[in-house]
Design an enzyme around this catalytic site. Structure first.
Site, short mmCIF file in Angstrom:
data_model
loop_
_atom_site.label_atom_id
_atom_site.label_comp_id
_atom_site.label_asym_id
_atom_site.label_seq_id
_atom_site.Cartn_x
_atom_site.Cartn_y
_atom_site.Cartn_z
N LYS A 221 -90.58 -76.45 96.18
CA LYS A 221 -90.53 -78.06 96.37
C LYS A 221 -90.24 -78.61 97.72
CE LYS A 221 -89.04 -78.61 91.66
NZ LYS A 221 -88.23 -78.85 90.65
N ARG A 255 -87.57 -70.33 87.63
CA ARG A 255 -88.90 -70.94 87.27
C ARG A 255 -89.64 -71.13 88.56
NH1 ARG A 255 -91.48 -75.91 87.35
NH2 ARG A 255 -92.93 -76.23 85.48
#
Length: 275
Positions: A221, A255
């Site tokens: 991210k 995740r």
């Protein structure tokens, strides 16, 4: 600490890895890569072989300012993929990344085992009643607004305190309907600035007071690659480092896009705990 996935009890006291399968054309890291059936199935096989416990399928990109996708299109994208995976890998535990109740319901009816909702039921009033009806594990994430508006809403007096209040309210609503298996996700990158993401990571262990399994999704991210002044493609090392911090602070599920590296991290973390 267990969750019931289609009759199988998954013990989350040992952290598990959730592999990401984006079937959207516009996801921030792997958009457009997994469109053809053979490519999808090869990727699922690879993640399962590398040790993924869950495969999380998303057909609606939730990156900041993501384009709107209709419910009909989301279903058209995701249902055939769920059906293909269940046919090829019947033991696979499939998670569905959606905030729409009908998408959740149709996917579960076609073999999915749990639902991963970025809105914790706030973007579709039918979601919590649907989960209660289906009796599947439910991941509720923290976010303000929606993917189109969330980054303009990243203001807090005390971000962690407000997040705990948010989860407490959503957990209460879910329990009231009889939803048993709940997992919380702090929502890194959702309605949070770079600095706020790191504050949440620093205080991640506070979320254990909710007494629910904790999912952390920071894979590649912008909180990583912007801090390092690189790109999503170069953010694996940063992801691995922050995943280790998350495990130390109590994460039960990671995740990730890169399953092998995450599984190895969990193995080493568990080795440390044993000594």
């Amino acid at each position: 600490m267990t969750i019931n996935c289609k009759g199988n009890l998954i013990d989350l006291s040992t952290p598990k890895v959730m592999g990401i399968l984006n079937i959207t054309p516009n996801s921030f890291y792997d958009g457009g890569k997994f469109q053809e059936e053979s490519v999808v199935l090869n990727q699922v096989e690879k993640m399962l072989n590398e040790g993924a416990t869950f495969i999380d399928i998303g057909a609606y990109s939730s990156k900041p300012n993501a384009e709107f996708v209709s419910e009909v299109e989301e279903l058209q994208r995701i249902l055939p993929v769920v059906q293909q995976i269940i046919k090829q890998f019947p033991e696979a535990i499939i998670s569905i990344d959606t905030f729409r109740a009908e998408v959740a319901k149709q996917c579960v009816l076609n073999g999915a085992a749990l639902i991963n909702d970025i809105s914790a039921g706030l973007l579709d009033e039918k979601m919590l009643p649907t989960i209660a009806e289906l009796q599947v594990p439910y991941i509720m994430m923290h976010m303000k607004g929606n993917p189109q508006t969330m980054q303009a809403l990243a203001y807090y007096d005390d971000i962690v305190k407000e997040m705990i209040y948010y989860f407490s309210e959503r957990i209460f609503e879910a329990r009231k309907l009889g939803i048993n298996d709940l997992i919380v996700d702090p929502g890194f990158g959702f309605a949070k600035t770079l600095e706020q993401n790191y504050e949440v990571m620093q205080k991640l262990d506070i979320f254990k007071q909710l007494e629910l399994p904790l999912l952390v999704g920071i894979s590649r991210k912008s909180m990583i690659y912007k801090a390092l002044e690189t790109s999503a493609q170069e953010a694996l090392n940063g992801t691995t480092f922050l995943n280790a911090i998350a495990l130390e602070k109590g994460a039960n599920i990671l995740r990730v896009h890169d399953v092998k590296e995450a599984v190895e991290g969990v193995k080493l973390f568990e080795k440390l705990k044993c000594n």
